[in-house]
Design an enzyme around this catalytic site. Sequence first.
Site, PDB file in Angstrom:
ATOM      1  N   SER A 177     -27.556  -6.057 -21.989  1.00  0.00           N
ATOM      2  CA  SER A 177     -28.997  -6.594 -22.273  1.00  0.00           C
ATOM      3  C   SER A 177     -28.870  -7.830 -22.739  1.00  0.00           C
ATOM      4  O   SER A 177     -29.814  -8.687 -22.906  1.00  0.00           O
ATOM      5  CB  SER A 177     -29.701  -5.698 -23.116  1.00  0.00           C
ATOM      6  OG  SER A 177     -30.321  -4.508 -22.632  1.00  0.00           O
ATOM      7  N   SER A 206     -32.274  -6.424 -21.122  1.00  0.00           N
ATOM      8  CA  SER A 206     -33.785  -6.641 -21.484  1.00  0.00           C
ATOM      9  C   SER A 206     -33.815  -8.045 -22.452  1.00  0.00           C
ATOM     10  O   SER A 206     -35.118  -8.222 -22.510  1.00  0.00           O
ATOM     11  CB  SER A 206     -33.911  -5.462 -22.437  1.00  0.00           C
ATOM     12  OG  SER A 206     -33.107  -5.266 -23.721  1.00  0.00           O
ATOM     13  N   LYS A 261     -35.517 -12.552 -30.075  1.00  0.00           N
ATOM     14  CA  LYS A 261     -35.950 -11.566 -29.291  1.00  0.00           C
ATOM     15  C   LYS A 261     -37.083 -10.546 -29.622  1.00  0.00           C
ATOM     16  O   LYS A 261     -36.822 -10.542 -31.152  1.00  0.00           O
ATOM     17  CB  LYS A 261     -34.896 -10.543 -28.608  1.00  0.00           C
ATOM     18  CG  LYS A 261     -35.365  -9.504 -27.667  1.00  0.00           C
ATOM     19  CD  LYS A 261     -34.091  -8.527 -27.253  1.00  0.00           C
ATOM     20  CE  LYS A 261     -34.318  -7.671 -26.121  1.00  0.00           C
ATOM     21  NZ  LYS A 261     -33.009  -6.934 -25.662  1.00  0.00           N
TER      22      LYS A 261
END
Length: 542
Positions: A230, A206, A126
């Site tokens: 997330s 996210s 990420k």
Amino acid sequence: MGKKSMAVMTAALVAGSLLTGVPNAGARAAGHGGDDASPPTGLPRVAGVDLDTVTIPELQARMGKGSLTSAALTRAYLRRIKEIDPKVHAVLRTSPTALREAAASDARHRRGKTLGPLDGIPVLLKDNVDTRDMPTTVGSLALAGSPPRSDAPLVTRLREAGAVILGKTNLSEWANFRAAKPTSGWSAVGGQTNNPYVLDRNPCGSSAGSAAALAASLSQVAIGTETDGSIVCPAGMNGVVGHKPSLGLVSQSGVVPISAEQDTAGPMARNVIDTALTLAVLSGDKSARADVTDVTGVAGPGAAMGAGFGGDLRGKRIGLWRLPSLGPEVDAVMTRTAKKLRKAGATVVEVTPAYQARLAELEFPALLSEFHRDIDAYLGSRKGPKDLAGLIEFNRTHAEERTCFAGQELFEQALAAPPTTDPKYRAMRAELKDLSRRSIDETMADHRLDAIAAPTNPPAWTTDCARGDNDVIPSSTPAAVAGYPSLSVPAGTVDELPVGLLMMAGNRQDADLLSLGAAVEHRLKAWRAPRYLPTVGQGAQR
């Protein structure tokens, strides 16, 4: 989580996977049909390996025999990214050193000097995890210049374990902590990530790009991060597995923060086996890695336990928190899930953890104060804006940051929030910690549970920048605020859209939770390959 328990758990999972195979290898076309069912390319295969369903132990077995190389595996994933990602927009950039790292792994395999089960395995990160050789932007143009000076410790651990860092994934900009009504999966750097199952639907956030990339088989594993939901919500919504570790099990250093009181990175994969193996590396559990390496040769300390892999739920007690607010379709998935678990020998009782309204009232104000403190500390180590006030000004003066949504209300509220030295803040965080832990501990003790389970997510909503997200999903909050582990595994679908089952347990019970998750995954057999549909009927829109 003790190192011994993690070592035994991962060894057993690996041995079992080699004996029984992937939990749901035949599910590619199950339940699918129609003229619009073709993905944008052929089946994802390399050297006879189905990338959708293969596990890390199976890959290591092939690499050990010489029938597969890390270089071939890495090239296959890079090819998938080139072919598939234009529809999904999950990957921001690929690493210029990936093939070099794969070649080094192949040399170690030839010498018989591998570094563990992740040696030669492609991993996506990420884009809020610091990497010295690639930008780390959090999706914001404010940080799109020079890369950080050094890798995050979790990246160092992956490199030391021989993993191939494949690239960086898109995410909800600033990990969904900028605007009051954001659109998950959108960032100014990467644009909008789409849900591979239905392309006009949202991937949740996210860790949107990490989850969508796994669903599309663009990497073997990926790293996400979570403050509250997330990792697990994107995992659920994209039909993959996501584990939020116990707080402190994985280093927070070098990860762009929201709150040191809740933030953690964690592993994501298409199955629990790969998730567990990646956690062993992220947590620095060298004893677990060594034991698992033994088992990839089908011998080793956990081999005798393999027959029980993913199979025996007898005697397990699971508390089902139904959350009917997520809708009747999701509740029907939970009913079917409970029936399957009971048939496998588990006892499933319905529960409602206490204190949820108070947790919802207190969490956000506490996070505002913590974000101001932690983001200022992080920005001091980077080129670009040096504090939260500088970020706010950057967004005001750069129109590209406002192309999907203009708001930065959370930034502005955090700037005005009380400092973390304020007694009212300290009382708030203390109450949050107490009530969140009691909500899990008391529920588990009262019902003698091995885990609490709940729906991870509703069916994915349509992506709409003007409307923003529709993601009030309470199931992730108790474990997120308590710092306890949670794990999402695929549970079923609603109108082609995946729904996950979220399991949570007590502090540092990660190994037990992953073992239980493997058994649940094996019984539910809910994974389905995405079909990249342009849209579906309105039944799933929320």
